[in-house]
Structures are given as structure tokens and as C-alpha cells.
Design a protein around this motif. Structure first.
Motif: not given
Length: 281
Positions: A1-10, A178-189
């Protein structure tokens, strides 16, 4: 499965993009800013995410006072750079990930978040500057991007609590893909800045530092912060930091800080940056 493994704030200061585009990155004023992101470029090149979900706000490029979505999710195959009054930035067209984006839209709406689905949208510096800071100046961008545009321009913006809970719903949505994706989420501003009025040029280092500390260790205290406190302590544009709470909500409660950078000034703005990773990632 896909997962959010990290986050970036900038931060997403427009002048940062201009400095890159005009070849000024090595000038004494700008070099400390870009040097601060050098470890981040190494980190993301090593992690090689499959998708970036990028939370940002539009600056009257794709939306105007005629249409003001609180949360707008970009589901298109591509998003061209916007002309913000002096021509579009000379950066590649942003490629989307429609399959994951549409899956997120369905999951989020069924979780009772009223998302605006956008199938045609130009993206401005709010989205392209964070990409430049993290990836440099490649052609094309090395990863597809799902834009999530948040209204923090016209009152009322969403509350910190709403943003944080949206992040949790995004994490759930991605985990059910359903796809095995590695995802990073950015929060910006952000961070602290005000662009007009008697307090123009305001920077509050103490508030910014405290926000960075709590984003990692005590996000619940930030979730409860009212809009007026952002405006009072961080300036009228400091409200953009509620978007960082979407990123934080999408991560595990015990996510760890792996990198931090803070610098003032950058075009009368405080530049803040964090990288957070879920345990074991």
C-alpha cells in the motif's frame, strides 16, 4: 500500500524563486538561504519519493475573489507555471498524479471534507518555490506533484484544527491506495511576515522558533491556536502556517525532526524549514 513516510515544512517566498531564476543564488544576501537547503536536497535525493503532496496557497493566480475554495485538490495530469505579473517562472511544467489525486478526493469527501476538485489550474510561486528549494533546477521535475491549495488569503481561513484533521484524513486516504507508493507531504508558507500596513516587515523570531519546536513535539498546542494569535504574533501573512498543520496531521504522532533551518531576513520574511520522518523511515 501507499504511505506518507515524511513531511517537509518550508516558506515559499517569491523573491527566492526570482533569485534562482536570475542567477543570484550565490550573492551574499541569498547564499545563506540556499546553503540552508543543501542538506534537504541531499535528503530528498536519497529518499526518492514517488509522489509529493504539496500544500500551498494561491496568490490570485488560479483563483480570485470571484471563486474562493477553502481546500482545492489538483487532479489534473499537469499544472503549468502561472504568470504572476512579470511572466511565468522558467521552471518545468508540474506533472500531477491523477490516479492518487482522484483516490484522495473520493476518500476525503466521503470523510466529510468538502474538497474542490480542480482539473485545470496554473500554479504560482507558492508551489514552485518549495520545489526549487528541495529539488534545485532540474528539467523535468523528478517527481509528480499533487497540489492542495488552501485559502489563507480571504477571511475566514480554515482553523488549525480543521487543517490538522485534514492531514489525518489525507494520511488515511493515501494508506488505502492500492499501489505501493512512497509519499512526502509538504506544508508551505510563512513564517512570520507582514507585507502591508504599519507593521510591514514584522518578523518574530521567538514565535517562529516556538512554532518549529511545537510542530514536532506538541502539535496539539498549535491546533488550538486561534487565527488572531497568528496575526498578532506573526503578522497578517503568518496565518499561512496553518498549512503546516496539514502536513503535521498527515504524519505519525511520534514523527521525528531530522533537519531544521531558520534564517532572517529573506525579502522581509523569516524563512523556516523542517523535515520530519515517521519512525523507522
Amino acid at each position: 500500500m501507499a504511505e506518507i513516510f515524511a513531511g517537509v515544512a518550508t516558506s515559499h517566498v517569491p523573491a527566492i524563486g526570482a533569485a534562482l531564476d536570475l542567477g543570484k543564488a550565490d550573492e551574499p544576501y541569498w547564499k545563506p538561504v540556499f546553503d540552508g537547503y543543501a542538506p534537504s536536497k541531499t535528503w530528498i535525493a536519497d529518499k526518492k519519493p514517488d509522489v509529493v503532496i504539496l500544500v500551498y496557497n494561491d496568490h490570485a493566480s488560479a483563483f480570485s475573489l470571484e471563486v474562493i475554495p477553502t481546500f482545492a485538490l489538483g487532479c489534473a495530469a499537469e499544472f503549468p507555471p502561472a504568470d504572476e505579473g512579470w511572466g511565468a517562472r522558467p521552471v518545468p511544467v508540474v506533472k500531477g498524479h491523477p490516479k492518487l489525486a482522484w483516490h484522495m478526493a473520493q476518500s476525503l469527501i466521503l470523510d466529510e471534507f468538502d474538497m474542490t476538485i480542480v482539473n485545470k489550474m496554473e500554479v504560482d510561486h507558492g508551489l514552485t518555490v518549495p520545489l526549487s528549494l528541495m529539488f534545485g533546477q532540474p528539467d523535468p521535475w523528478p517527481v509528480p506533484v499533487i497540489p492542495l491549495c488552501v485559502n489563507v488569503v480571504q477571511y475566514p481561513p480554515p482553523t488549525g484544527h480543521r487543517c490538522y484533521m485534514l492531514g489525518k484524513a489525507i494520511r488515511k486516504a493515501v494508506a488505502s491506495f492500492e499501489r505501493p507508493l512512497r509519499v512526502v507531504i509538504f506544508g508551505t508558507g510563512g513564517m512570520s511576515h507582514q507585507l502591508q500596513g504599519p507593521r510591514a516587515g514584522l518578523i518574530n523570531r521567538a514565535f517562529d522558533t516556538n512554532f518549529l519546536d511545537k510542530l514536532t513535539a506538541d502539535p496539539q498546542s498549535l491546533v488550538r491556536m486561534p487565527h488572531v494569535e497568528y496575526v498578532r504574533e506573526a503578522g497578517s501573512e503568518g496565518i499561512e502556517m496553518v498549512m503546516w498543520l496539514i502536513m503535521r496531521g498527515a504524519l505519525a504522532d511520534d514523527a521525528k525532526e531530522v533537519y531544521r533551518f531558520y534564517h532572517v531576513p529573506a525579502s522581509n520574511t523569516a524563512v523556516g524549514h523542517l523535515i520530519l520522518e515517521n519512525p523507522g523511515r
